[in-house]
Design an enzyme around this catalytic site. Structure first.
Site, short mmCIF file in Angstrom:
data_model
loop_
_atom_site.label_atom_id
_atom_site.label_comp_id
_atom_site.label_asym_id
_atom_site.label_seq_id
_atom_site.Cartn_x
_atom_site.Cartn_y
_atom_site.Cartn_z
N PHE A 114 0.60 -1.27 0.08
CA PHE A 114 -0.22 0.01 0.00
C PHE A 114 0.87 1.25 -0.09
O PHE A 114 0.14 2.40 -0.42
CB PHE A 114 -0.96 0.17 1.29
N LYS A 115 2.06 1.25 0.27
CA LYS A 115 2.85 2.25 0.28
C LYS A 115 2.91 3.08 -1.07
O LYS A 115 2.99 4.31 -1.31
CB LYS A 115 4.38 2.02 0.62
N ASP A 116 2.64 2.13 -2.11
CA ASP A 116 2.50 2.87 -3.46
C ASP A 116 1.62 3.84 -3.68
O ASP A 116 1.64 4.67 -4.44
CB ASP A 116 2.47 1.61 -4.46
#
Ligand SMILES: *Cc1c(COP(=O)(O)O)cnc(C)c1O
Length: 492
Positions: A114-116
């Protein structure tokens, strides 16, 4: 009217969004927060229900980035959330498990985590912010990483004009897959290097470089300025508000809820960024009932939400959901500010620094429990949850998502719940396979993925599968005393 940003600790000048993004952290050590939280109108919602992800994102960004033009925002959003980067036009699709559980898949970006969602757009927000604030230098991002952030930052900044990025990882401290992901990174503006030592060595090295005024002057002459892609930057939090709003709109559009119906949101939490974004969405008027904060055995937030005491004085546990192995949840500071004032926050943060602990006032505590629920699970229960979800629904989840699913059960009434899914299961393939079959008889990452894929008829994401055939581009290792020199060599 321009939206101003203030420091949570109250001793720094107010700035516009572009400056908040360039600075990252306020001069008094506080975090930047918008002076007022904008509210959605009914018209906003009725429009958004029929819009696609990118258009919803543009609308929400415009409410906060009032010093950006509509074209600038559109350009950032289109570059970040393309079908090419996220596999479809919906960067954050919902997977309906049953009548009351919806999995919000936040891992369709280039690095499968999810960091993307934030790091794909931050580089574009940052380069535009630098131009706006009159900085004519190239930005140099330095990252010390123990895991997913390094790779996500590399992918985000890869070949973004006006930027260079250098990532340091501890040579004993990242998994084989994580290392492969980083050392095979493409791009003409990237550099990756291991540091002899552990994560703290790498992190302290980077901190030292940031604190070295002489070094800053030296590289400024060559046209460079250092910056960080840190999770406390407002430019990382803002993009995360979008997917909660978007998911709600999708549920209305599918006819699963009527507009105005309240839902719960459950988030596997570490640094408190992801769940705080849901809190902002709620504060803007998104019909959210409770926010459920799910932790692993590093349960400092569970205790805080239940008792009002934040106490980091406890042993650090290494778990199978490593991205949540955190004892200081930096973004909590923003919540405290929103529930009190900067004097109070500055006091608590001072206490945290001095004794590792603070206790909030009764009024803050009541405000927290009005909105938040909290719970935690251990590794055994996390694995059991992966198996249960697979057996019942034929849907594969990773260890972090499993923590959220398991905690959510403790609170499920008949209210519909969005559960944030923060990583693709193949990213944590070993623990996921173990959850399904008991024991795994190989240590080879690719064999594990193949087995898991075969067994579940689930495809290994291309970006992970292709690591097997990629040749490493970076194999340099340095001593921590040499990190600064290595950065300098990179900036020719
Ligand atoms: C970073 C991360 C988290 C924790 O998110 P926070 O915003 O730090 O609370 C959870 N799961 C995964 C897979 C992550 O990478």
């Amino acid at each position: 009217m321009q939206m101003k940003y203030k420091s949570t600790r109250g001793k720094a000048a107010e700035v516009l969004a572009a400056q908040a993004i360039v600075k990252g952290i306020a001069e008094d050590g506080g975090l930047f927060v918008p002076e007022a939280i904008p509210a959605f109108s009914d018209a906003d919602f009725s429009a958004m229900i029929n819009e696609d992800y990118r258009t919803r994102a543009e609308r929400i960004f415009a409410m906060y980035l009032t010093d950006f033009t509509a074209e600038e925002i559109k350009d950032c959003v289109n570059k970040a959330y393309s079908a090419e980067k996220f596999g479809s036009d919906n960067a954050a699709p919902l997977h309906k498990l049953d009548d009351d559980k919806y999995i919000l898949e936040l891992w369709h970006g280039p690095t499968c985590a999810f960091k993307d969602m934030a790091l794909q757009i931050l580089p574009h927000l940052l380069t535009k912010s630098m131009k706006k604030t009159g900085v004519d230098k190239q930005v140099v991002i330095l990252v010390a990483t123990s895991g997913d952030t390094g790779k996500a930052a590399l992918e985000g900044f890869c070949d973004v004009e006006g930027t260079k990025i250098m990532v340091f990882f501890p040579n004993d401290g990242v998994s084989n897959i994580q290392k492969l992901q980083m050392v095979t990174q493409k791009g003409g503006n990237v550099n990756v290097m291991s540091v002899l030592g552990n994560f703290d060595d790498a992190q302290n090295g980077v901190k030292q470089i940031f604190g070295d005024k002489n070094f800053a002057d030296k590289i400024a002459e060559k046209g460079y300025q250092l910056s960080s892609a840190n999770s406390i930057n407002w430019g990382r939090l803002l993009p995360q508000i979008v997917y909660y709003v978007s998911a709600y709109c999708d549920m209305v559009k599918m006819g699963d809820i009527t507009f105005g119906e309240k839902i719960n949101v459950c988030v596997p939490t570490g640094n408190f960024g992801n769940i705080l974004a849901a809190w902002y969405a709620r504060a803007m008027g998104l019909p959210i009932n409770k926010l459920i904060c799910a932790s692993n055995e590093n349960n400092v937030l569970t205790d805080f939400i239940k008792t009002g005491v934040y106490d980091r004085n406890r042993s650090f546990k290494t778990t199978i959901s490593p991205s949540m192995d955190i004892l200081i949840s930096s973004n909590l500071e923003r919540l405290l500010y929103n529930l009190s004032d900067s004097t109070t926050v500055a006091e608590y943060m001072q206490q945290l620094k001095e004794s590792g602990k603070y206790e909030v006032s009764e009024s803050i505590r009541n405000a927290v429990t009005e909105v938040f629920e909290a719970g935690y699970v251990n590794d055994v229960d996390t694995k059991a949850e992966i198996k249960k979800i697979w057996d019942k629904y034929g849907y594969l989840i990773d260890t972090h998502t499993a923590v959220a699913c398991a905690v959510n059960k403790k609170f499920s009434g008949d209210i519909k719940t969005i559960i944030a899914s923060t990583a693709n299961p193949f990213k944590f393939n070993g623990s996921v396979l173990e959850a399904l079959v008991g024991e795994v008889d190989t240590k080879d990452e690719f064999e594990i993925s193949d087995k898991l894929s075969e067994m579940t008829k689930t495809k290994v994401p291309a970006s992970l599968a292709e690591l097997k055939t990629k040749t490493p581009r970076f194999d340099d290792c340095c001593k921590k005393e040499d990190m600064e020199k290595r950065v300098e060599e990179f900036l020719v």
